[in-house]
Design an enzyme around this catalytic site. Sequence first.
Site, PDB file in Angstrom:
ATOM      1  N   LYS A 239      22.578  -4.378 -22.443  1.00  0.00           N
ATOM      2  CA  LYS A 239      23.685  -3.444 -22.217  1.00  0.00           C
ATOM      3  C   LYS A 239      23.370  -2.490 -21.072  1.00  0.00           C
ATOM      4  O   LYS A 239      24.198  -1.680 -20.675  1.00  0.00           O
ATOM      5  CB  LYS A 239      23.969  -2.653 -23.500  1.00  0.00           C
ATOM      6  CG  LYS A 239      24.536  -3.534 -24.613  1.00  0.00           C
ATOM      7  CD  LYS A 239      24.975  -2.711 -25.784  1.00  0.00           C
ATOM      8  CE  LYS A 239      25.184  -3.532 -27.038  1.00  0.00           C
ATOM      9  NZ  LYS A 239      26.404  -4.345 -27.033  1.00  0.00           N
TER      10      LYS A 239
ATOM     11  N   HIS B 165      27.769   1.128 -35.744  1.00  0.00           N
ATOM     12  CA  HIS B 165      27.814  -0.330 -35.565  1.00  0.00           C
ATOM     13  C   HIS B 165      27.156  -0.947 -36.806  1.00  0.00           C
ATOM     14  O   HIS B 165      26.261  -0.340 -37.403  1.00  0.00           O
ATOM     15  CB  HIS B 165      27.011  -0.653 -34.303  1.00  0.00           C
ATOM     16  CG  HIS B 165      27.043  -2.075 -33.862  1.00  0.00           C
ATOM     17  ND1 HIS B 165      26.290  -3.054 -34.461  1.00  0.00           N
ATOM     18  CD2 HIS B 165      27.706  -2.688 -32.854  1.00  0.00           C
ATOM     19  CE1 HIS B 165      26.496  -4.210 -33.835  1.00  0.00           C
ATOM     20  NE2 HIS B 165      27.346  -4.012 -32.853  1.00  0.00           N
TER      21      HIS B 165
ATOM     22  N   CYS C 253      32.362  -4.791 -34.574  1.00  0.00           N
ATOM     23  CA  CYS C 253      31.197  -4.634 -35.471  1.00  0.00           C
ATOM     24  C   CYS C 253      31.158  -3.231 -36.058  1.00  0.00           C
ATOM     25  O   CYS C 253      30.085  -2.628 -36.205  1.00  0.00           O
ATOM     26  CB  CYS C 253      29.881  -4.946 -34.754  1.00  0.00           C
ATOM     27  SG  CYS C 253      29.719  -6.647 -34.302  1.00  0.00           S
TER      28      CYS C 253
ATOM     29  N   ASP D 209      20.528   5.466 -32.308  1.00  0.00           N
ATOM     30  CA  ASP D 209      20.900   4.167 -31.747  1.00  0.00           C
ATOM     31  C   ASP D 209      21.499   4.433 -30.358  1.00  0.00           C
ATOM     32  O   ASP D 209      22.651   4.855 -30.237  1.00  0.00           O
ATOM     33  CB  ASP D 209      21.916   3.505 -32.693  1.00  0.00           C
ATOM     34  CG  ASP D 209      22.513   2.234 -32.102  1.00  0.00           C
ATOM     35  OD1 ASP D 209      22.140   1.866 -30.963  1.00  0.00           O
ATOM     36  OD2 ASP D 209      23.353   1.616 -32.775  1.00  0.00           O
TER      37      ASP D 209
ATOM     38  N   GLN E 225      24.675   2.309 -26.672  1.00  0.00           N
ATOM     39  CA  GLN E 225      25.829   2.594 -25.794  1.00  0.00           C
ATOM     40  C   GLN E 225      25.620   3.843 -24.942  1.00  0.00           C
ATOM     41  O   GLN E 225      26.507   4.223 -24.181  1.00  0.00           O
ATOM     42  CB  GLN E 225      27.105   2.772 -26.636  1.00  0.00           C
ATOM     43  CG  GLN E 225      27.526   1.535 -27.391  1.00  0.00           C
ATOM     44  CD  GLN E 225      27.978   0.385 -26.473  1.00  0.00           C
ATOM     45  OE1 GLN E 225      28.306   0.593 -25.291  1.00  0.00           O
ATOM     46  NE2 GLN E 225      27.990  -0.824 -26.997  1.00  0.00           N
TER      47      GLN E 225
HETATM   48  C1  LIG Z   1      26.141   1.111 -30.849  1.00  0.00           C
HETATM   49  C2  LIG Z   1      25.512  -0.240 -30.972  1.00  0.00           C
HETATM   50  N1  LIG Z   1      24.421  -0.391 -31.732  1.00  0.00           N
HETATM   51  C3  LIG Z   1      23.802  -1.572 -31.875  1.00  0.00           C
HETATM   52  C4  LIG Z   1      24.283  -2.689 -31.246  1.00  0.00           C
HETATM   53  C5  LIG Z   1      23.572  -4.000 -31.436  1.00  0.00           C
HETATM   54  O1  LIG Z   1      23.033  -4.425 -30.223  1.00  0.00           O
HETATM   55  P1  LIG Z   1      22.338  -5.871 -30.108  1.00  0.00           P
HETATM   56  O2  LIG Z   1      23.347  -6.853 -30.605  1.00  0.00           O
HETATM   57  O3  LIG Z   1      22.066  -6.003 -28.651  1.00  0.00           O
HETATM   58  O4  LIG Z   1      21.113  -5.821 -30.935  1.00  0.00           O
HETATM   59  C6  LIG Z   1      25.424  -2.596 -30.454  1.00  0.00           C
HETATM   60  C7  LIG Z   1      25.999  -3.794 -29.803  1.00  0.00           C
HETATM   61  O5  LIG Z   1      27.174  -3.863 -29.534  1.00  0.00           O
HETATM   62  C8  LIG Z   1      26.047  -1.344 -30.304  1.00  0.00           C
HETATM   63  O6  LIG Z   1      27.134  -1.194 -29.543  1.00  0.00           O
END
Ligand SMILES: Cc1ncc(COP(=O)(O)O)c(C=O)c1O
Length: 418
Positions: free
Chosen positions: A228, A125, A366, A202, A205
């Site tokens: 999430k 992401h 993203c 990270d 998900q």
């Molecule tokens: C794999 C992953 N990392 C990071 C993020 C960023 O999350 P946030 O916008 O809640 O900080 C997302 C959000 O879609 C994501 O799917």
Amino acid sequence: MNHSENYIAQLRQQFPILSKQINGHPLTYLDNAATTQKPLAVINALQQYYSGMNANVHRASHTLSSEATQAFESARHTVARYLNAASTREIIWTRGATESINLVAHSWGHKLKSGDEIILSTLEHHANIVPWQLLAKRTGAIIKVIPLLNNGDLDLTTFRNLLCDKTKLVAISHASNALGTINPVKKIIEASHSVGALVLVDGAQALPHFEVDLKSLDADFYVFSGHKVYAPTGIGVLYAKEALLEEMIPWQAGGEMISTVSFNNTTFNDIPFKFEAGTPNISGAIGLATALTWLSQQDRIQLEHQETTLLELAIEGCSTIKGWQRIGAPSETVSLLSFTLDGVHQQDIGLLLDQQGIAVRTGHHCAMPLMETLNLPGTTRASFAFYNTVQEVTRFVEALDQLRSTEDINIFQSASFQ
Ligand SMILES: Cc1ncc(COP(=O)(O)O)c(C=O)c1O
């Protein structure tokens, strides 16, 4: 209804928004990878906090403030226990996964030198790419990228070849938000540690779908977002090993993160507070702890089974639609389906499904470098949570099929008018 259908139906009732109508149709919410809906337990916890406990934390000597502080710190305990972290000192509140990664890029990353290497993957992401690019610009560090195999799994052989004594950090998603791939993070962590590199995982998900044991994983940093995982927006977590946090410098400055301040010198608070400048998101932290407690009270095997069943049904149903193509077929995946439909733009798919109350995500998710690798402008993504139903998957597949037929007619008509 059998026992397990009954169980899921009863859980679904705890999510009030799911009985909403959208455009005259029942809401079919298949955008869970973007954000999940909230159970009554979480909604009530926020209401109770604001109606019975609201005060600033760690500051005043009055009773209400002590109650708020106790609830806030007890939320940190809940998160530490849920993740099996060694101590609450390793749990930092942030606004979400994005802020957690930025914190590490500043507070740990500042000591990187020119020529040091950071390894990312093609699946990441933007939140796990751009902070490292900015860091690389500041320090002269070099970014290397793990490529993908054709099915959307990471190419681990190339990853092993990228690792060397210059590698200082491997920053990798536990599960991909665009293809669903569950990455073998334990193996990646072991290999990275063998060359002395740290690993940031990270987990944005991953946590919504399965439990994570940080002691067994041995990640150096683990980040996720509350929203999430059935909790409110604006709250997230950075887990980091205590020894690392002790060495890291603060990144934001202000109240809370200090021990003493004079115009000559300032000393910093202990961890975790050293990284929590200003008034924190107190209700968010309490909401997050409530969501995790709620989740741990559920039968996680049933929840995972429901999500897998929905994904399999969706794949089976969509496969019969002309021109439908699944993007990626990872060997291990969370309940998320990325696809294209020949001749139909993803944005049209999103709009036409929305007319029937079906919420999906369209675009690059993203993950523009991933889309570039796949040579696609974007995909449509249906992402499932345990509260989705077989009927909703059927409605989604039928709507897509209908849309395909309508598009065929439109294509035919426009061709015949020329
Ligand atoms: C794999 C992953 N990392 C990071 C993020 C960023 O999350 P946030 O916008 O809640 O900080 C997302 C959000 O879609 C994501 O799917």
